[in-house]
Design an enzyme around this catalytic site. Structure first.
Site, PDB file in Angstrom:
ATOM      1  CB  ILE A 231      -0.949   0.006   1.214  1.00 47.50           C
ATOM      2  CG1 ILE A 231      -1.790  -1.268   1.222  1.00 47.50           C
ATOM      3  CG2 ILE A 231      -1.819   1.255   1.200  1.00 47.50           C
ATOM      4  CD1 ILE A 231      -2.560  -1.516   2.498  1.00 47.50           C
ATOM      5  CD  GLU A 232       4.274   2.688  -3.274  1.00 47.05           C
ATOM      6  OE1 GLU A 232       4.654   3.849  -3.064  1.00 47.05           O
ATOM      7  OE2 GLU A 232       5.061   1.747  -3.467  1.00 47.05           O
TER       8      GLU A 232
END
Length: 120
Positions: free
Chosen positions: A89-90
């Site tokens: 998850i950026e």
């Protein structure tokens, strides 16, 4: 940095940036969408257009290898060798945000994190 949920595979046999479908691709897409749908900016797909004008992630998710190839990445290794389903998850366009901006990140991702945990 970017604002996207990336799912396996991050690598492909040719070593180029193309979709690399895992046997559990549908499950990974479901997990990624569960997170991104609760983050409006992520879900719209072009969150970093000022920094990366050509970057677009439909519904805020991407297959890792389609985005860029990462041979030997931890996400794929854990999936293949320990049966652990991981996504990356950026959380933002800026890789190292200032401390005073962290409450904003929490507000943008709190519902996403809760929805992601519900998938268990």
């Amino acid at each position: 940095g970017s604002l996207v949920v990336n799912y396996p595979f991050d690598d492909d046999e040719q070593g180029v940036a193309i979709y690399s479908k895992s046997p559990d691709d549908a499950v990974f897409q479901k997990l990624a969408l569960a997170y991104s749908k609760e983050n409006a900016k992520m879900y719209q797909g072009s969150p970093c257009k000022d920094m990366y004008p050509s970057e677009y992630f439909p519904h805020g998710i991407t297959n890792g290898a389609q985005w860029y190839n990462v041979p030997g990445g931890m996400q794929d290794w854990n999936y293949l060798h320990t049966n652990c389903f991981e996504v990356t998850i950026e959380l933002g366009c800026v890789k190292y945000p200032k401390a005073e901006e962290l409450p904003k990140y929490w507000a943008q991702n709190r519902r996403s994190l809760l929805q992601f945990m519900k998938q268990v």
